[in-house]
Design an enzyme around this catalytic site. Structure first.
Site, PDB file in Angstrom:
ATOM      1  N   ASP A 156      42.051 -48.064  49.533  1.00  0.00           N
ATOM      2  CA  ASP A 156      43.222 -48.868  49.910  1.00  0.00           C
ATOM      3  C   ASP A 156      43.947 -48.222  51.091  1.00  0.00           C
ATOM      4  O   ASP A 156      44.393 -48.901  52.014  1.00  0.00           O
ATOM      5  CB  ASP A 156      44.163 -49.007  48.706  1.00  0.00           C
ATOM      6  CG  ASP A 156      43.423 -49.531  47.484  1.00  0.00           C
ATOM      7  OD1 ASP A 156      42.819 -50.600  47.580  1.00  0.00           O
ATOM      8  OD2 ASP A 156      43.428 -48.843  46.441  1.00  0.00           O
ATOM      9  N   HIS A 185      45.857 -49.445  41.578  1.00  0.00           N
ATOM     10  CA  HIS A 185      44.753 -49.982  42.383  1.00  0.00           C
ATOM     11  C   HIS A 185      44.492 -51.415  41.909  1.00  0.00           C
ATOM     12  O   HIS A 185      43.560 -51.689  41.169  1.00  0.00           O
ATOM     13  CB  HIS A 185      43.513 -49.100  42.205  1.00  0.00           C
ATOM     14  CG  HIS A 185      42.291 -49.658  42.883  1.00  0.00           C
ATOM     15  ND1 HIS A 185      42.162 -49.742  44.244  1.00  0.00           N
ATOM     16  CD2 HIS A 185      41.154 -50.187  42.380  1.00  0.00           C
ATOM     17  CE1 HIS A 185      40.996 -50.275  44.548  1.00  0.00           C
ATOM     18  NE2 HIS A 185      40.369 -50.565  43.425  1.00  0.00           N
TER      19      HIS A 185
HETATM   20  N1  LIG Z   1      38.807 -47.526  42.892  1.00  0.00           N
HETATM   21  C1  LIG Z   1      38.234 -48.197  43.874  1.00  0.00           C
HETATM   22  O1  LIG Z   1      38.695 -48.152  45.024  1.00  0.00           O
HETATM   23  C2  LIG Z   1      37.015 -49.033  43.625  1.00  0.00           C
HETATM   24  C3  LIG Z   1      36.407 -49.702  44.700  1.00  0.00           C
HETATM   25  C4  LIG Z   1      35.257 -50.451  44.454  1.00  0.00           C
HETATM   26  C5  LIG Z   1      34.751 -50.542  43.169  1.00  0.00           C
HETATM   27  N2  LIG Z   1      35.375 -49.892  42.141  1.00  0.00           N
HETATM   28  C6  LIG Z   1      34.857 -49.932  40.772  1.00  0.00           C
HETATM   29  O2  LIG Z   1      33.772 -49.023  40.665  1.00  0.00           O
HETATM   30  C7  LIG Z   1      32.919 -49.413  39.597  1.00  0.00           C
HETATM   31  C8  LIG Z   1      31.468 -49.364  40.019  1.00  0.00           C
HETATM   32  O3  LIG Z   1      31.231 -50.271  41.070  1.00  0.00           O
HETATM   33  P1  LIG Z   1      29.737 -50.535  41.587  1.00  0.00           P
HETATM   34  O4  LIG Z   1      29.844 -51.543  42.689  1.00  0.00           O
HETATM   35  O5  LIG Z   1      29.037 -49.255  41.858  1.00  0.00           O
HETATM   36  O6  LIG Z   1      29.148 -51.252  40.298  1.00  0.00           O
HETATM   37  P2  LIG Z   1      27.624 -51.383  39.805  1.00  0.00           P
HETATM   38  O7  LIG Z   1      27.644 -52.487  38.790  1.00  0.00           O
HETATM   39  O8  LIG Z   1      26.691 -51.466  40.974  1.00  0.00           O
HETATM   40  O9  LIG Z   1      27.338 -50.004  39.079  1.00  0.00           O
HETATM   41  C9  LIG Z   1      27.920 -49.674  37.860  1.00  0.00           C
HETATM   42  C10 LIG Z   1      26.932 -48.792  37.139  1.00  0.00           C
HETATM   43  O10 LIG Z   1      27.583 -48.213  36.019  1.00  0.00           O
HETATM   44  C11 LIG Z   1      26.625 -48.100  34.988  1.00  0.00           C
HETATM   45  N3  LIG Z   1      27.328 -47.919  33.709  1.00  0.00           N
HETATM   46  C12 LIG Z   1      27.941 -48.861  32.965  1.00  0.00           C
HETATM   47  N4  LIG Z   1      28.455 -48.314  31.847  1.00  0.00           N
HETATM   48  C13 LIG Z   1      28.202 -46.986  31.918  1.00  0.00           C
HETATM   49  C14 LIG Z   1      28.463 -45.885  31.063  1.00  0.00           C
HETATM   50  N5  LIG Z   1      29.116 -46.043  29.917  1.00  0.00           N
HETATM   51  N6  LIG Z   1      28.048 -44.671  31.446  1.00  0.00           N
HETATM   52  C15 LIG Z   1      27.394 -44.499  32.615  1.00  0.00           C
HETATM   53  N7  LIG Z   1      27.098 -45.507  33.443  1.00  0.00           N
HETATM   54  C16 LIG Z   1      27.485 -46.730  33.110  1.00  0.00           C
HETATM   55  C17 LIG Z   1      25.850 -49.394  35.102  1.00  0.00           C
HETATM   56  O11 LIG Z   1      24.604 -49.296  34.445  1.00  0.00           O
HETATM   57  C18 LIG Z   1      25.697 -49.525  36.605  1.00  0.00           C
HETATM   58  O12 LIG Z   1      24.550 -48.856  37.069  1.00  0.00           O
HETATM   59  C19 LIG Z   1      33.421 -50.791  39.163  1.00  0.00           C
HETATM   60  O13 LIG Z   1      34.251 -50.624  38.038  1.00  0.00           O
HETATM   61  C20 LIG Z   1      34.249 -51.255  40.344  1.00  0.00           C
HETATM   62  O14 LIG Z   1      35.236 -52.179  39.946  1.00  0.00           O
HETATM   63  C21 LIG Z   1      36.487 -49.136  42.361  1.00  0.00           C
END
Ligand SMILES: NC(=O)c1ccc[n+]([C@@H]2O[C@H](COP(=O)([O-])OP(=O)(O)OC[C@H]3O[C@@H](n4cnc5c(N)ncnc54)[C@H](O)[C@@H]3O)[C@@H](O)[C@H]2O)c1
Length: 333
Positions: free
Chosen positions: A145, A173
């Site tokens: 952000d 966030h």
């Molecule tokens: N804070 C930020 O600025 C920000 C920005 C973008 C995305 N995000 C968040 O980051 C997260 C991941 O995003 P992404 O695009 O990489 O998603 P993604 O779906 O590509 O990857 C998520 C991964 O997490 C794994 N997973 C699920 N439960 C799990 C557990 N209990 N233990 C270990 N692994 C587990 C899944 O199998 C998957 O491989 C999401 O929650 C998204 O909302 C945060």
């Protein structure tokens, strides 16, 4: 998606420095273990001189053993029609378990950056389940952000990004986050002296930053994995390098004894500085005006409601969900 970008940056040395060997321990879930094996193979084949170990597993009590940095990215995305309260519960359970595991086996000085959403409240759940690790060591990622806000100000002012400094993201966030144009600077001067278009600052700028992730998903059909990975690198580098004189960075931190009057005992994004030792101090003399404070209070109210909604996961009794409207994560519209 995010991890797949981030891991190669970590292994290359661009995060912790070219003199810092690194061991990567990858935590997956039962469903993602094959993908994890694939990523590990690609990391090995990249022959990074600093990469001394890649291990994978699905048990956080094994994977987190002696971890110095825990980058908690894995979480479930909010599905169509899913309430924010349901997401808080489902993902909250992941971070409660991971907090317990960190508490049991990680380095006592582990630094934790929670990325999986809703990241502020997940970070709160995580730290509450890890009472033997200082609460100060837990962060919720709001650096993406901050980067988005800097980008918008630079574009509007017609300057290069590196001329924008002192950019704070306050709060959650989510779409209640507050990008602070009162204290940010362009070429060392207050933003309001450089960008005279107050209407743009008050109305367009904030909205654009808050909704940037959602617009990106609409255009590209997937979320902002690459720029999120870059922002995680920035967040770590800000903690392991001294903050330039007079500047600061934003990170979601545990509120205890903050000078701004923001509620205690939540994870709130605020301006911080670091000596480069992995630790940080709050910047305590940032100016406030009514416009800024009013918006900060809204984000605070949302976080307090999220906290009540996960009380069963923080050890504080029965959960009660009265979320103020269905606000969005920045990646949603
Ligand atoms: N804070 C930020 O600025 C920000 C920005 C973008 C995305 N995000 C968040 O980051 C997260 C991941 O995003 P992404 O695009 O990489 O998603 P993604 O779906 O590509 O990857 C998520 C991964 O997490 C794994 N997973 C699920 N439960 C799990 C557990 N209990 N233990 C270990 N692994 C587990 C899944 O199998 C998957 O491989 C999401 O929650 C998204 O909302 C945060």
């Amino acid at each position: 998606m995010i991890s797949n970008h981030l891991l190669f940056k970590l292994a290359s040395g661009e995060v912790f420095g070219q003199d810092q060997p690194i061991a990567l321990k990858l935590l997956g879930s039962e469903r993602s273990i094959q993908a994890l094996e694939g990523v590990a193979m690609e990391l090995e084949d990249s022959l990074y001189p600093l990469l001394r170990e890649v291990s994978i597993g699905i048990d956080p009590y094994v994977v987190f053993e002696d971890a110095e940095w825990a980058l908690l990215i894995g979480a479930k995305p909010r599905g169509p029609g899913m309430e924010r309260s349901a997401l808080l519960d489902i993902n909250g359970q992941i971070f409660a378990e991971q907090g317990k595991a960190l508490n049991a086996v990680a380095s006592r000085n582990v630094k934790v950056i929670v990325v999986g959403n809703p990241c502020n409240t997940n970070a709160l759940i995580c730290l509450k389940n890890a009472p033997n690790i200082p609460a100060k060591n837990f962060h919720a990622l709001t650096r993406l952000d901050e980067n988005r806000a800097k980008c918008q100000l630079a574009l509007k002012a017609g300057v290069f990004y590196d001329k924008v400094s002192n950019m704070t993201i306050w709060g959650n966030h989510s779409t209640t986050q507050v990008p602070d144009f009162l204290n940010a600077k362009i070429n060392g001067r207050p933003v309001k002296e450089v960008i005279k278009d107050t209407k743009w600052l008050e109305e367009e700028f904030t909205k654009t930053v808050q909704k940037r992730g959602g617009v990106l998903i609409q255009k590209w059909g997937r979320s902002s994995a690459a720029s999120t990975a870059v922002s995680i690198v920035d967040a770590i580098r800000s903690l392991v390098n001294p903050t330039p004189e007079g500047d600061w960075f934003s990170t979601g931190v545990y509120t205890t004894g903050n000078p701004y009057g923001i509620s205690e005992d939540i994870v709130f994004s605020m301006p911080c500085r670091s000596k480069g030792d992995g630790d940080y101090e709050l910047v305590k003399d940032v100016a406030m005006d009514d416009f800024l404070w009013e918006r900060i209070k809204k984000s605070e109210a949302e976080l307090l409601a999220e906290k009540r909604c996960v009380a069963h996961l923080t050890g504080e009794g029965n959960a009660f969900c009265d979320l103020p409207g269905d606000t969005m994560l920045p990646g949603e519209m």
